[in-house]
Design a protein around this motif. Structure first.
Motif, PDB file in Angstrom:
ATOM      1  N   ALA A 116      42.289  37.915  44.800  1.00 55.24           N
ATOM      2  CA  ALA A 116      43.472  38.738  44.576  1.00 55.24           C
ATOM      3  C   ALA A 116      44.517  38.395  45.626  1.00 55.24           C
ATOM      4  CB  ALA A 116      43.119  40.219  44.655  1.00 55.24           C
TER       5      ALA A 116
ATOM      6  N   PHE B  39      43.080  36.908  40.261  1.00 49.73           N
ATOM      7  CA  PHE B  39      42.665  35.670  39.628  1.00 49.73           C
ATOM      8  C   PHE B  39      41.150  35.562  39.758  1.00 49.73           C
ATOM      9  CE2 PHE B  39      46.922  35.067  41.357  1.00 49.73           C
ATOM     10  CZ  PHE B  39      47.625  34.584  40.268  1.00 49.73           C
TER      11      PHE B  39
ATOM     12  N   ALA C 135      52.575  44.894  45.172  1.00 49.13           N
ATOM     13  CA  ALA C 135      52.156  44.169  43.977  1.00 49.13           C
ATOM     14  C   ALA C 135      50.882  43.412  44.299  1.00 49.13           C
ATOM     15  CB  ALA C 135      53.244  43.205  43.502  1.00 49.13           C
ATOM     16  N   GLU C 136      50.015  43.327  43.296  1.00 50.29           N
ATOM     17  CA  GLU C 136      48.758  42.588  43.453  1.00 50.29           C
ATOM     18  C   GLU C 136      48.430  41.894  42.146  1.00 50.29           C
ATOM     19  OE1 GLU C 136      45.392  44.487  45.465  1.00 50.29           O
ATOM     20  OE2 GLU C 136      44.106  43.818  43.805  1.00 50.29           O
ATOM     21  N   LYS C 137      48.006  40.644  42.240  1.00 47.23           N
ATOM     22  CA  LYS C 137      47.602  39.870  41.077  1.00 47.23           C
ATOM     23  C   LYS C 137      46.189  39.361  41.312  1.00 47.23           C
ATOM     24  CE  LYS C 137      47.670  37.396  37.294  1.00 47.23           C
ATOM     25  NZ  LYS C 137      47.450  38.046  35.985  1.00 47.23           N
TER      26      LYS C 137
ATOM     27  N   GLU D 135      49.316  49.443  36.221  1.00 47.63           N
ATOM     28  CA  GLU D 135      48.135  48.636  36.508  1.00 47.63           C
ATOM     29  C   GLU D 135      47.425  48.222  35.233  1.00 47.63           C
ATOM     30  OE1 GLU D 135      43.909  48.994  39.020  1.00 47.63           O
ATOM     31  OE2 GLU D 135      45.186  50.755  38.710  1.00 47.63           O
ATOM     32  N   LYS D 136      47.051  46.963  35.166  1.00 49.37           N
ATOM     33  CA  LYS D 136      46.115  46.446  34.190  1.00 49.37           C
ATOM     34  C   LYS D 136      44.860  46.058  34.969  1.00 49.37           C
ATOM     35  CE  LYS D 136      48.341  46.540  30.227  1.00 49.37           C
ATOM     36  NZ  LYS D 136      47.846  47.313  29.058  1.00 49.37           N
TER      37      LYS D 136
ATOM     38  N   ASN E 166      43.518  42.715  36.560  1.00 48.36           N
ATOM     39  CA  ASN E 166      44.553  41.753  36.222  1.00 48.36           C
ATOM     40  C   ASN E 166      45.703  41.813  37.226  1.00 48.36           C
ATOM     41  OD1 ASN E 166      46.352  40.005  35.039  1.00 48.36           O
ATOM     42  ND2 ASN E 166      46.332  40.961  33.028  1.00 48.36           N
ATOM     43  N   PHE E 167      46.463  42.924  37.220  1.00 53.11           N
ATOM     44  CA  PHE E 167      47.572  43.053  38.172  1.00 53.11           C
ATOM     45  C   PHE E 167      47.915  44.517  38.335  1.00 53.11           C
ATOM     46  CE2 PHE E 167      49.568  42.698  34.007  1.00 53.11           C
ATOM     47  CZ  PHE E 167      50.452  43.760  34.027  1.00 53.11           C
ATOM     48  N   LYS E 168      48.679  44.816  39.387  1.00 56.59           N
ATOM     49  CA  LYS E 168      49.209  46.155  39.604  1.00 56.59           C
ATOM     50  C   LYS E 168      50.519  46.060  40.366  1.00 56.59           C
ATOM     51  CE  LYS E 168      45.599  47.580  41.928  1.00 56.59           C
ATOM     52  NZ  LYS E 168      44.670  48.425  42.738  1.00 56.59           N
TER      53      LYS E 168
END
Length: 728
Positions: free
Chosen positions: A679, A675, A671-673, A636-637, A640-642
């Motif tokens: 998200a 913006f 997964a998740e992004k 994970e960031k 940002n994303f995971k």
């Protein structure tokens, strides 16, 4: 000789210079100004490293002369770098304040033990599922909390119906009726209302889930033999929080929901609204649903009133309406005909009204009154049979928390009224009433800096009755827990107590046949238990990158006067007590590894050996794997994303017909992004398609008169879903 003397003097001077280069640092939190035990101090480029003691003090010795770069680290705080020219003239330790890292989670406060202590200082063993994990599991299944609990060590979600998907919660291998479910401390899910409980608790408004394993009746009365699961709602902040989610899956489920909260000086609110729609789903093409056609709706508004700094009044009302129909998929889609007649319909309405008044008499003491009224109405229909009834539950709790210098005292009393009334009753109506009055006292004592003790006692007077019998029990329920901190890395908890469960007709077994041919309770007494848990915890850092946390827990619970389900000569089912006990023993192992705050690996292993002595031939509790392994890897960031990958192993289980199931693995990916405020997420749950029908058909017999096997794994197979979240 003179040269030798000069050399010795030179060596002594150099040694003396090095010996004088010691340095002391007092490390504190910039936010709270409290000391930070366990912080590490190192000299850059050298092997000199020291750890802070319980007073937050570090002493580093033998530092070479000249400018040195000193690095100070602590879990959850930003690294601090100092440049010091040695030898340094120091009369007092240098105070250094560490700033909390941006990714640091809020300190975990436990409410289930009523003391509102941090989890690190609570003697009672409490496990928490925090907001970050709740958020991840909400992506997988926004409709209810079943995914959150199913993937927790030592907890299983047991499906009880092949066609409708109804389920219950098991802790330490014990039947679901021994687990007490709470929402913000309110016991609104007992007895008949327990049938669809976890399917009707959305996760969108939760801040954390608190789990106490083992007998906890001293805290919450009847029903907490295996443990307590308390779902804690979020409370509003001055900065508004508005969350929305839309989710769609390949199995035909659509979820649309939102949660909003905000407050000012005098008033605040929160609002949860969620709709779920499920199309009938038949993955193995046997013409019977693995997932029923369903639609349900939940709305839960809360009003928070703050008349002054010492008073808080919370008024809430949660309404859930559900309509679920499973069975023959042709009947569900096109209507019944002579070849397609089987269905199982569940319709329910659950309404819970709550009031919570908190008064701070000073900065430390708290007087609280909590009350709730719960109404649950459910109808179950299958061909040629219908069961309908309503459960009324009233819960009132009054408590006073007194905080002294080194201890917390809690005095409290509560009243519980539970009434089930069957619609269209016959002479064998399943009506049942329970009235309970309880008094409790609890002391949490910081005996020393390392030793913390928590002891409590409850007395319950309970009266339960129907048209066939009446009984009154008096219970004295002591409990004790201890936390010992060996140092800043090692700690241990041990605790135990007594518990009890009043009689009920509504169990996992009776749910499987919709309470058909089930006789009313007669001459059945309360079940009693004792047991406890003990664990060892280890937490450390390796260098600047690794955080390691380990927990090893052992448990034991013994239930006496158990109620068992039997069948008479007329094929009617009935409950009775047995002198043969139920014993559940085992252990749980949990490990957590974090690398650079980005990579997280979780591993959990559960060994459960639960036996019912009254069972003939094979005493093992049915539908219970002895070995279970949970694995999860997350990258994970933040903001940002995971990405996440999960794997679960489930050992063989005994069915009620004494046959063994095979063991199996299941895997998932998420997964998740993010913006900005939007998200996007995708999930692949059980993507290897582990399901029961791959081993044997779940449905047996003719379409018009089917029978169903016990459910021991997934019936719906692989599930893919994707959605969008909006956070304002």
């Amino acid at each position: 000789m003179q040269k030798i003397f000069l050399v010795l003097c030179t060596v002594l001077c150099i040694t003396s210079a090095y010996a004088q280069n010691s340095f002391k640092i007092l490390i504190k939190s910039e936010e709270t100004k409290s000391v930070l035990p366990g912080a590490t101090v190192s000299i850059a480029g050298r092997t000199i490293t020291s750890g802070a003691n319980q007073l937050g003090l570090v002493s580093i010795d033998n530092v070479p002369a000249g400018k040195q770069v000193i690095k100070i680290n602590h879990v959850g705080y930003k690294e601090k770098i100092l440049i010091v020219d040695f030898p340094a003239n120091q009369q007092h330790p240098l105070e250094v304040f560490l700033e909390a890292a941006e990714s640091e989670l809020e300190e975990v406060i436990i409410s289930s033990t009523r003391t509102s202590r941090t989890i690190q200082n609570t003697p009672t063993r409490v496990e928490t599922i925090e907001l970050e994990e709740i958020d991840e599991k909400s992506n997988m299944r926004p409709a209810n909390v079943s995914m959150i609990l199913h993937e927790s060590t030592g907890i299983s979600v047991q499906q009880t119906s092949a066609t409708s998907g109804n389920a219950s919660i098991r802790i330490q291998g014990l039947d679901g009726r021994y687990t007490q479910l709470l929402k913000d401390g309110y016991a609104s899910f007992g007895n008949f209302a327990n049938g669809l409980s976890i399917l009707e608790i959305p996760p969108l408004d939760l801040s954390q889930v608190e789990i106490i394993k083992g007998p906890a009746s001293t805290l919450y009365g009847a029903g907490a033999i295996a443990g307590v699961v308390n779902f804690i709602s979020r409370t509003p902040r001055e900065k508004g929080d508005y969350n929305f989610i839309v989710n769609q899956s390949n199995v035909g489920q659509t979820n649309i929901g939102g949660f909003a909260m905000k407050r000012n000086d005098k008033i605040g609110y929160s609002l949860l609204a969620l709709s779920n729609f499920q199309k009938p789903y038949d993955v193995d093409k046997d013409d019977f649903t693995e997932l029923p056609k369903s639609k349900d709706f939940t709305i839960h508004p809360k009003l928070f009133i703050y008349p002054n700094e010492k008073t808080t009044l919370i008024i809430g009302n949660a309404l859930t309406k559900s309509d679920r129909t499973g069975g023959d998929i042709f009947l569900i889609k096109d209507g019944a005909d002579k070849n397609h007649t089987y269905f199982e319909s569940n319709k329910s309405i659950r309404n819970t009204s709550t009031l919570n008044l908190s008064l701070k008499s000073n900065e430390k003491d708290l007087f609280r009154v909590k009350t709730s009224f719960n109404y649950f109405n459910r109808s179950i229909d299958i061909p040629d049979y219908s069961f309908k009834g309503a459960n009324y539950n009233v819960y009132t709790d009054i408590s006073y928390l007194k905080n002294l210098n080194n201890q917390s005292l809690i005095f409290g009393a509560n009243l519980v009224y539970d009434n089930f009334k069957e619609d269209n009753p016959s002479s064998l109506a399943k009506n049942f009433n329970t009235k309970t009055a309880g008094l409790y006292f609890q002391q949490t004592w910081d005996a020393t800096e390392k030793l913390k003790l928590e002891s409590g006692i409850r007395t319950d007077l309970t009266h339960y009755y129907n048209n066939f019998y009446s009984n009154t029990d008096f219970f004295v329920l002591p409990r004790v827990s201890a936390l010992y901190k060996f140092n800043n890395k090692w700690s241990s908890r041990i605790g135990g107590g007594l518990g009890y469960k009043t009689p009920t007709l509504f169990t996992e077994q009776t749910e499987t046949f919709q309470y058909q041919n089930l006789l009313p309770l007669k001459d059945v007494a309360s079940e009693k238990s004792y047991g406890g848990t003990a664990d060892v915890n280890y937490k450390t850092t390796i260098g600047e990158d690794w955080i390691i946390s380990l927990n090893q827990m052992f448990f034991y619970t013994r239930i006496s006067n158990s109620t068992i389900l039997l069948q008479d000569a007329n094929l009617n089912f009935y409950f009775t007590n047995t002198v043969q006990p139920v014993n559940s023993t085992g252990f749980e192992t949990n490990a957590k590894f974090i690398f650079k705050e980005d990579f997280k690996l979780f591993a959990g292993y559960t060994y459960t050996n639960a036996k019912a002595k009254y069972l003939p031939v094979i005493e093992d509790i049915r539908l219970l794997p002895k070995n279970r392994l949970n694995l999860a890897l997350l990258y994970e960031k933040e903001k940002n994303f995971k990405f996440g990958l999960e794997g679960y192993f489930t050992d063989r289980q005994y069915l009620y017909n004494n046959f063994h199931t095979p063991s199996y693995w299941e895997f998932g990916f998420m997964a998740e992004k993010v913006f900005g405020k939007v998200a996007v997420f995708i999930n692949a749950e059980n993507f290897t398609d582990t399901r029961q029908s791959r081993y044997k058909s779940v449905v047996n017999g003719a379409h018009n008169n089917p029978t169903f096997d016990d459910i021991w794994t997934h019936t719906e197979g692989r599930t893919f879903n994707a959605g969008i979240k909006l956070k304002l």
